[in-house]
Design an enzyme around this catalytic site. Structure first.
Site, PDB file in Angstrom:
ATOM      1  N   ASP A   1      -2.375  -1.608  -3.962  1.00  0.00           N
ATOM      2  CA  ASP A   1      -2.876  -0.463  -4.715  1.00  0.00           C
ATOM      3  C   ASP A   1      -1.867  -0.030  -5.781  1.00  0.00           C
ATOM      4  O   ASP A   1      -2.028   0.998  -6.426  1.00  0.00           O
ATOM      5  CB  ASP A   1      -3.235   0.704  -3.788  1.00  0.00           C
TER       6      ASP A   1
ATOM      7  N   ARG B   1       6.292   6.112   3.318  1.00  0.00           N
ATOM      8  CA  ARG B   1       5.098   6.939   3.474  1.00  0.00           C
ATOM      9  C   ARG B   1       4.015   6.201   4.254  1.00  0.00           C
ATOM     10  O   ARG B   1       3.331   6.765   5.103  1.00  0.00           O
ATOM     11  CB  ARG B   1       4.560   7.335   2.097  1.00  0.00           C
TER      12      ARG B   1
ATOM     13  N   VAL C   1       0.863  -1.188   0.000  1.00  0.00           N
ATOM     14  CA  VAL C   1       0.000   0.000   0.000  1.00  0.00           C
ATOM     15  C   VAL C   1       0.893   1.228   0.000  1.00  0.00           C
ATOM     16  O   VAL C   1       1.737   1.379   0.880  1.00  0.00           O
ATOM     17  CB  VAL C   1      -0.913   0.034   1.249  1.00  0.00           C
ATOM     18  N   HIS C   2       0.725   2.093  -1.017  1.00  0.00           N
ATOM     19  CA  HIS C   2       1.548   3.297  -1.029  1.00  0.00           C
ATOM     20  C   HIS C   2       0.862   4.511  -1.636  1.00  0.00           C
ATOM     21  O   HIS C   2       1.336   5.627  -1.470  1.00  0.00           O
ATOM     22  CB  HIS C   2       2.855   3.044  -1.793  1.00  0.00           C
ATOM     23  N   ARG C   3      -0.242   4.340  -2.342  1.00  0.00           N
ATOM     24  CA  ARG C   3      -0.848   5.471  -3.052  1.00  0.00           C
ATOM     25  C   ARG C   3      -1.419   6.498  -2.085  1.00  0.00           C
ATOM     26  O   ARG C   3      -1.962   6.154  -1.036  1.00  0.00           O
ATOM     27  CB  ARG C   3      -1.923   5.002  -4.019  1.00  0.00           C
TER      28      ARG C   3
END
Length: 362
Positions: free
Chosen positions: A282, A240, A205-207
């Site tokens: 994602d 992030r 998950v990074h978006r």
């Protein structure tokens, strides 16, 4: 033929490795690699150069992170200065990051030919910074290398002249085929993480749409936690994402349920993907890699650029509306298989790109 490759983020390192390997087979090609520094952590950058045998960057701009406008502006100024001195025959940009857009704009304003690898990809969600980057880059580029027929059709529908569009296939598929055996031989990540082949869920998950929204972020990770009653969940955390979980006060409690690990190199990630029971992500690139390795995928978004994966039954869309919805989608994907197809070409996209760059220069 003088070529400048502009990269800045880990997916671009993979794509550039494929194209660079093909370019090195052509006589008279001189390459320069410019790293903007968008990804600068060792696990996000240096390890990829080592594993993919990419020569060290000729120029590292060291831009680092920051707000989109400020980061892109600093990249634009630094790339322009470098291109004024170098004046290459082609400037190659890859994918959909701020580095991509900055490289394309700098070259276009200097009237240098720009080629975009992975052109024509569309999510049709203008709230995604990646969508803005890819649309603007396509319309600033002179030669557009489309990975799929759908990407070709998107470009033509937007009025891009057909002579500028080339269907070449997906360089990520080239990389998956080329490095799969190397990953199996060299990676020991399964033993290090403590999971068995085919007996875990892999999650990335990074978006911004997920990491900047605490409700969506916790829906994803609490949903993953629900699945651990059946299978362990391995989640390499983008910096992030780790910071966002810490801000939400969830990092400590999740560490007790999930296998939260630092970002891994390309070979370890390929191994984790190949051996997973399900991938939840994602990431556009990881969605495709799940398909390359024939692993079912849950796409943690409301839409995807890679619609063919959904149409073929290899991926299912699941926006993170609630933990229960995320967990249900993962459970429903276990043991499923989609239809056979080859939407991303034949693993020779890099060779086609190299040949076309030479032909168009003439």
């Amino acid at each position: 033929m003088r070529i400048v490759n502009i990269v800045g983020a880990r997916p671009q390192f993979i794509k550039a490795a494929v194209v660079s390997r093909a370019l090195r087979e052509l006589p008279g090609v001189v390459e320069r690699l410019v790293h903007t520094g968008q990804h600068y952590d060792g696990n996000m950058s240096a390890v990829f150069f080592d594993e993919l045998a990419i020569p060290q960057a000729d120029c590292d701009l060291g831009i680092g992170s920051g707000p989109h406008g400020a980061q892109t502006g600093r990249m634009l100024a630094a790339i322009e200065e470098m291109l004024v001195a170098d004046r290459p025959d082609w400037v190659l940009v890859y994918g959909d990051t701020n580095s991509t857009l900055a490289g394309a704009l700098a070259a276009a304003k200097l009237h240098l030919p720009v080629a975009h690898v992975e052109a024509g990809v569309r999510s049709f969600n203008r709230r995604m910074p990646e969508e803005i980057n890819r649309v603007l880059t396509d319309h600033a580029s002179d030669l557009l290398f489309a990975p799929t027929q759908a990407a070709v059709e998107h470009l033509l529908s937007e009025g891009v002249p057909v002579a500028r569009v080339q269907l070449v296939g997906d360089v990520m598929f080239d990389a998956a085929c080329f490095y799969a055996d190397r990953a199996a031989q060299r990676s020991h990540v399964l033993e290090l993480v403590g999971v068995e082949r085919g007996r875990y869920v892999l999650a990335t998950v990074h978006r911004a749409e997920n990491t900047n929204d605490a409700v969506r972020l916790l829906a994803v990770f609490d949903g993953l936690s629900l699945v651990t009653d059946e299978l362990p969940v391995v989640a390499p955390l983008h910096p992030r994402t780790r910071a966002a979980l810490a801000r939400a006060g969830a990092l400590d409690r999740l560490c007790g349920r999930l296998k939260l690990i630092d970002p891994v190199g390309y070979l370890d990630m390929a191994m984790l993907e190949q051996c997973a029971a399900v991938i939840a992500t994602d990431s556009g690139g990881v969605q495709k890699e799940a398909f390359f390795y024939q692993v079912p995928c849950v796409t943690l978004r409301g839409e995807t650029e890679w619609v063919e994966l959904v149409e073929l039954g290899w991926a299912r869309l699941q926006p993170p509306d609630s933990p229960a919805a995320v967990a249900a989608a993962i459970r429903a994907s276990l043991g499923t298989r989609g239809r056979s197809a080859a939407p991303y070409g034949d693993a020779h996209a890099g060779n086609r790109i190299a040949t076309l760059l030479e032909e168009y220069r003439r």
